[in-house]
Design a protein around this motif. Structure first.
Motif, PDB file in Angstrom:
ATOM      1  N   ALA A  85       5.133 -67.691  36.276  1.00  0.00           N
ATOM      2  CA  ALA A  85       6.179 -68.217  37.160  1.00  0.00           C
ATOM      3  C   ALA A  85       7.439 -68.005  36.420  1.00  0.00           C
ATOM      4  O   ALA A  85       8.454 -67.838  37.112  1.00  0.00           O
ATOM      5  N   GLU A  86       7.591 -68.261  35.188  1.00  0.00           N
ATOM      6  CA  GLU A  86       8.830 -68.305  34.349  1.00  0.00           C
ATOM      7  C   GLU A  86       9.428 -66.576  34.494  1.00  0.00           C
ATOM      8  O   GLU A  86      10.374 -66.357  34.563  1.00  0.00           O
ATOM      9  N   HIS A  87       8.270 -65.902  34.307  1.00  0.00           N
ATOM     10  CA  HIS A  87       8.632 -64.411  34.316  1.00  0.00           C
ATOM     11  C   HIS A  87       9.162 -64.131  35.747  1.00  0.00           C
ATOM     12  O   HIS A  87      10.151 -63.056  35.742  1.00  0.00           O
ATOM     13  N   PHE A  88       8.506 -64.324  36.656  1.00  0.00           N
ATOM     14  CA  PHE A  88       9.243 -64.146  38.146  1.00  0.00           C
ATOM     15  C   PHE A  88      10.653 -64.747  38.443  1.00  0.00           C
ATOM     16  O   PHE A  88      11.240 -63.846  39.022  1.00  0.00           O
ATOM     17  N   ARG A  89      10.741 -65.882  37.487  1.00  0.00           N
ATOM     18  CA  ARG A  89      12.312 -66.251  37.759  1.00  0.00           C
ATOM     19  C   ARG A  89      13.249 -65.437  37.071  1.00  0.00           C
ATOM     20  O   ARG A  89      14.199 -64.995  37.498  1.00  0.00           O
ATOM     21  N   ALA A  90      12.922 -65.072  35.731  1.00  0.00           N
ATOM     22  CA  ALA A  90      13.745 -64.301  34.748  1.00  0.00           C
ATOM     23  C   ALA A  90      13.135 -63.368  34.091  1.00  0.00           C
ATOM     24  O   ALA A  90      12.649 -63.546  32.901  1.00  0.00           O
ATOM     25  N   PRO A  91      12.586 -62.131  34.497  1.00  0.00           N
ATOM     26  CA  PRO A  91      11.661 -61.177  33.655  1.00  0.00           C
ATOM     27  C   PRO A  91      12.334 -60.956  32.312  1.00  0.00           C
ATOM     28  O   PRO A  91      11.642 -61.105  31.351  1.00  0.00           O
ATOM     29  N   ALA A  92      13.533 -60.471  32.209  1.00  0.00           N
ATOM     30  CA  ALA A  92      14.203 -60.154  30.915  1.00  0.00           C
ATOM     31  C   ALA A  92      14.296 -61.369  29.845  1.00  0.00           C
ATOM     32  O   ALA A  92      14.198 -61.094  28.628  1.00  0.00           O
ATOM     33  N   LYS A  93      13.933 -62.604  30.420  1.00  0.00           N
ATOM     34  CA  LYS A  93      14.127 -63.704  29.540  1.00  0.00           C
ATOM     35  C   LYS A  93      12.817 -63.870  28.675  1.00  0.00           C
ATOM     36  O   LYS A  93      12.611 -64.174  27.291  1.00  0.00           O
ATOM     37  N   LEU A  94      11.547 -63.547  29.365  1.00  0.00           N
ATOM     38  CA  LEU A  94      10.550 -63.344  28.533  1.00  0.00           C
ATOM     39  C   LEU A  94       9.964 -62.007  28.049  1.00  0.00           C
ATOM     40  O   LEU A  94       9.296 -62.007  27.045  1.00  0.00           O
ATOM     41  N   VAL A  95      10.311 -61.191  28.591  1.00  0.00           N
ATOM     42  CA  VAL A  95      10.042 -59.618  28.205  1.00  0.00           C
ATOM     43  C   VAL A  95      11.317 -59.042  27.739  1.00  0.00           C
ATOM     44  O   VAL A  95      11.862 -58.358  28.871  1.00  0.00           O
ATOM     45  N   PRO A  96      11.904 -59.063  26.668  1.00  0.00           N
ATOM     46  CA  PRO A  96      13.312 -58.191  26.358  1.00  0.00           C
ATOM     47  C   PRO A  96      12.910 -56.968  26.636  1.00  0.00           C
ATOM     48  O   PRO A  96      12.137 -56.355  26.295  1.00  0.00           O
ATOM     49  N   GLY A  97      14.118 -56.456  27.334  1.00  0.00           N
ATOM     50  CA  GLY A  97      14.211 -54.986  27.802  1.00  0.00           C
ATOM     51  C   GLY A  97      13.471 -54.711  29.108  1.00  0.00           C
ATOM     52  O   GLY A  97      13.372 -53.537  29.449  1.00  0.00           O
ATOM     53  N   SER A  98      12.725 -55.668  29.772  1.00  0.00           N
ATOM     54  CA  SER A  98      12.161 -55.419  31.075  1.00  0.00           C
ATOM     55  C   SER A  98      12.999 -54.846  31.874  1.00  0.00           C
ATOM     56  O   SER A  98      14.277 -55.229  32.332  1.00  0.00           O
ATOM     57  N   GLN A  99      12.551 -53.843  32.871  1.00  0.00           N
ATOM     58  CA  GLN A  99      13.261 -53.274  33.747  1.00  0.00           C
ATOM     59  C   GLN A  99      13.021 -53.870  35.200  1.00  0.00           C
ATOM     60  O   GLN A  99      13.807 -53.542  36.104  1.00  0.00           O
ATOM     61  N   MET A 100      12.304 -54.949  35.242  1.00  0.00           N
ATOM     62  CA  MET A 100      12.220 -55.624  36.449  1.00  0.00           C
ATOM     63  C   MET A 100      13.218 -56.531  36.716  1.00  0.00           C
ATOM     64  O   MET A 100      13.729 -57.291  35.706  1.00  0.00           O
TER      65      MET A 100
END
Length: 553
Positions: free
Chosen positions: A301-316
Motif C-alpha cells: 500500500a505504501e509503495h502504491f502511494r509513493a513508489p520511490a519512497k520505498l524503492v529508491p530509483g524506482s521508475q514507477m
C-alpha cells in the motif's frame, strides 16, 4: 566435599523442576489444548488431541484445525468460542485441500504466531483476513475479467433488475417472503461464473413469466433491453466464488498496470514481472519508510502511494491513486502466487490461461485500453504528466483523433515508439493480438465520438517545400518543446522512425496548423503569445525539415 553434594542436589532439583514445568505446560496449557477444552459437541467436551489435515498429493499437513477445531473433517457442529466454529461456506471443502494452500502460513506449527507466519523467519505469512479471497489466486487464474466500469454496470443491472428477489448472491437475496411462503425460487448465483449457466435464461424467464402469470414473476421480472442483458452476462460471468478478488482484478484492468508490468507472460517490460509478487518474502523488505501496517500488505500500500519512497530509483511514478484503488491493487497483488503443486491440481482456468493463451482480461476495447494504456495516457485518453518524466500524449484528444487515421493509430500501437516508453504492442512477446489492437482503436473512436478523417486523396508524402527554411523556423518555434534534433522534450519525439514512417504529410501539416486543444501544442496558423502566425507554406517547410530525419527502417 559436602558443598559439592549440595551443588549437585540443588542443580538436579532445579533441572527436575524445569522439566516438570515444561511437561505440565506442554500437556495442560498449550494454546490449542485450552481452545479444545473450551469447545463442546452436543454439550459434551471433545477429545483433546493434536488434529491435522493431511493431503498427500499436495504434500500438505496442516495442524491449523487443532485450534480451528470446527474446520476439522467431521467436527463442524461444535459450540464454544468463535475460533472453534466451522469454516464459512466456500466452493471447496477445506478437508480436501488443507488450509495453507489458500491462506498461506505455516501449517505444521502449533502456536498461533508461528502458524500465522508472524515470525521473522517464515517467508509466507497468512494472507490478511480482509484479503482472504486473494488465496484463490494460488490455484485460479480467473479469465475474461472486465474493467471496473463494465463490472459496475453489470452489478447495477443486477440490482435494478431485482434479481435478488429470487436469487441469492454471496449471502444476499433470495429471502423468505411474507408468510414464510417462497423465497429463493431461483438458484444461488454466487459461483455461476465458474460452473456455467443457461445462456438462454432471458428467453426462459419471459416464457415462464407469461405462462404462469404468478404475482412474483409479474412483479419481479420485466423486459430487459439488449445492453442490460449484456451487462448482466458480464456480471454473472465474474461470479466465481471469489468476491472481492474479482473486483480487485477489475481495478487492475482499469489502471493500466500491464502497460509496464507482465503478469503470467502478458504485459510490458518497464517494471518487474508481477506474476509471483504475492509470494514475496516480507523478511527481505525494508519497512523503515512504511508508516502504516508493517506487513507485506502494508508495504504494498505504501509503495502504491509513493513508489520511490520505498524503492529508491524506482521508475514507477506516483499515480495519484485513492485509498480504495490502493486497497484493490494490494488485494490483487496478494493473489498473484503459484505454489508448487502437481499438474493434477492445475485448475481449468489456469490451464486455459497458461497453456492455451486465453486472456485474463476481457478483450473489449475499453478493458484492453484500461489494462494496457490508461496509466500512461490517462483513463480517458487525456494524457498524463508525472514528475520527472516526459508528458504522455493525450491520445483521446479530439484534435488528434480528427487528423489521425485508424491506420496511423494502429501502426503506433502495433510498432510503438522505439527509444521511448511506448512498446511495440503488436510485435513484442506478451503484447496485443491484431484483433485486440483493432479493438483499442475502435474504443478510442467510440469513446470520443470522433470519426476517422476522410481520405484527402494525397499520397503519404506530398509536401515539397524548402527544408532549409523549415529548419530555421523549426529551431525558432518547435525546438524548445520537441528538441533541436526532434529527439523530444516536453513534446513528443518527432524524429522517431516509426512516427515518420507511419504519419502522412497531411497529418503533420494539420497538426502544426491547428494544434491540440488543452495541450501546450497551439496551432501555428494563428498568432499566440509565444509565436507569430505562420503561413501554410512556412508550415510546409517545417514538415519538409522534419522529413529530413526520416531514415529507412
Amino acid at each position: 566435599m559436602k558443598h559439592y553434594k549440595h551443588l549437585l542436589l540443588w542443580s538436579s532439583a532445579g533441572c527436575l523442576a524445569l522439566l516438570m514445568t515444561a511437561a505440565i505446560k506442554e500437556n495442560f496449557f498449550k494454546e490449542w489444548r485450552l481452545i479444545q477444552r473450551s469447545a463442546r459437541a452436543a454439550n459434551s467436551p471433545i477429545d483433546v488431541h493434536l488434529r491435522q489435515v493431511v493431503v498427500p498429493g499436495m504434500t500438505v499437513s496442516d495442524r491449523c484445525v487443532s485450534c480451528h477445531v470446527g474446520m476439522s473433517p467431521g467436527e463442524s457442529e461444535l459450540s464454544g468460542p468463535a475460533i472453534v466454529m466451522a469454516h464459512k461456506p466456500v466452493v471447496h471443502d477445506p478437508a480436501d485441500y488443507g488450509c495453507t494452500v489458500c491462506h498461506a502460513g505455516q501449517g505444521r506449527a502449533t502456536e498461533s504466531a508461528d502458524a500465522h507466519g508472524d515470525v521473522h523467519f517464515w517467508p509466507s505469512p497468512m494472507i490478511p483476513r480482509r484479503f482472504a479471497y486473494a488465496g484463490c489466486g494460488s490455484c485460479h487464474t480467473y479469465l475474461n475479467i472486465p474493467n471496473q466500469e463494465a463490472f459496475q454496470r453489470g452489478r447495477n443491472a443486477f440490482e435494478q433488475a431485482d434479481c435478488l428477489a429470487c436469487h441469492k448472491l454471496e449471502g444476499r437475496g433470495g429471502t423468505a417472503r411474507v408468510g414464510g411462503v417462497g423465497g429463493m425460487e431461483g438458484p444461488d448465483l454466487s459461483t455461476v461464473g465458474a460452473t456455467g449457466y443457461d445462456t438462454t435464461w432471458y428467453t426462459g424467464h419471459l416464457t415462464r413469466r407469461d405462462s404462469t402469470k404468478a404475482a412474483l414473476w409479474m412483479n419481479s421480472f420485466g423486459s430487459l433491453d439488449r445492453q442490460t442483458r449484456h451487462d448482466l452476462d458480464v456480471f454473472l460471468s465474474s461470479r466465481v466464488g471469489a468476491p472481492g478478488l474479482v473486483e480487485a482484478k477489475a481495478a487492475f484492468h482499469s489502471l493500466g498496470c500491464r502497460g509496464c508490468h507482465k503478469v503470467n507472460g502478458v504485459g510490458g517490460d518497464d517494471g518487474p514481472d508481477l506474476s509471483l509478487i504475492g509470494e514475496k518474502d516480507p523478511g527481505r523488505l525494508d519497512f523503515s519508510s512504511v508508516t502504516g501496517e508493517r506487513s507485506f500488505a502494508g508495504w504494498l500500500a505504501e509503495h502504491f502511494r509513493a513508489p520511490a519512497k520505498l524503492v529508491p530509483g524506482s521508475q514507477m511514478p506516483e499515480l495519484g491513486l485513492n485509498e480504495v484503488e490502493i486497497d484493490e491493487l494490494v488485494y490483487h497483488m496478494l493473489s498473484l502466487r503459484r505454489p508448487a503443486l502437481p499438474d493434477a491440481y492445475w485448475t481449468t482456468d489456469r490451464l486455459r490461461a497458461m497453456r492455451f493463451g486465453e486472456r485474463e482480461f476481457a478483450t473489449d476495447g475499453a478493458t484492453l485500453y484500461g489494462t494496457f494504456c490508461a496509466a500512461c495516457h490517462g483513463r480517458r485518453g487525456e494524457g498524463m504528466r508525472y514528475a520527472g518524466m516526459a508528458a504522455f500524449p493525450a491520445i483521446g484528444n479530439p484534435d488528434f483523433l480528427s487528423v489521425a487515421s485508424d491506420e496511423f493509430i494502429t501502426e503506433t500501437v502495433r510498432r510503438g515508439r522505439p527509444g521511448r516508453r511506448m512498446p511495440a504492442w503488436g510485435e513484442k512477446e506478451g503484447g496485443l493480438r491484431s484483433a485486440e489492437v483493432a479493438a483499442v482503436v475502435d474504443y478510442l473512436r467510440s469513446s470520443s465520438g470522433v470519426r476517422a478523417p476522410a481520405d484527402d486523396g494525397k499520397p503519404r508524402r506530398w509536401v515539397s517545400a524548402d527544408a532549409t527554411m523549415g529548419a530555421h523556423l523549426y529551431v525558432a518555434h518547435c525546438a524548445s518543446c520537441h528538441g533541436v534534433n526532434g529527439q523530444g522534450a516536453e513534446g513528443p519525439a518527432l524524429n522517431n522512425p516509426v512516427l515518420l514512417q507511419s504519419a502522412s504529410d497531411t497529418y503533420l501539416l494539420t497538426t502544426i496548423m491547428n494544434g491540440r486543444r488543452n495541450t501546450s501544442m497551439s496551432g501555428f496558423l494563428t498568432a499566440a503569445t509565444s509565436h507569430p502566425a505562420l503561413t501554410p507554406y512556412e508550415i510546409e517547410t517545417i514538415v519538409s525539415h522534419i522529413r529530413t530525419w526520416e531514415q529507412p527502417l
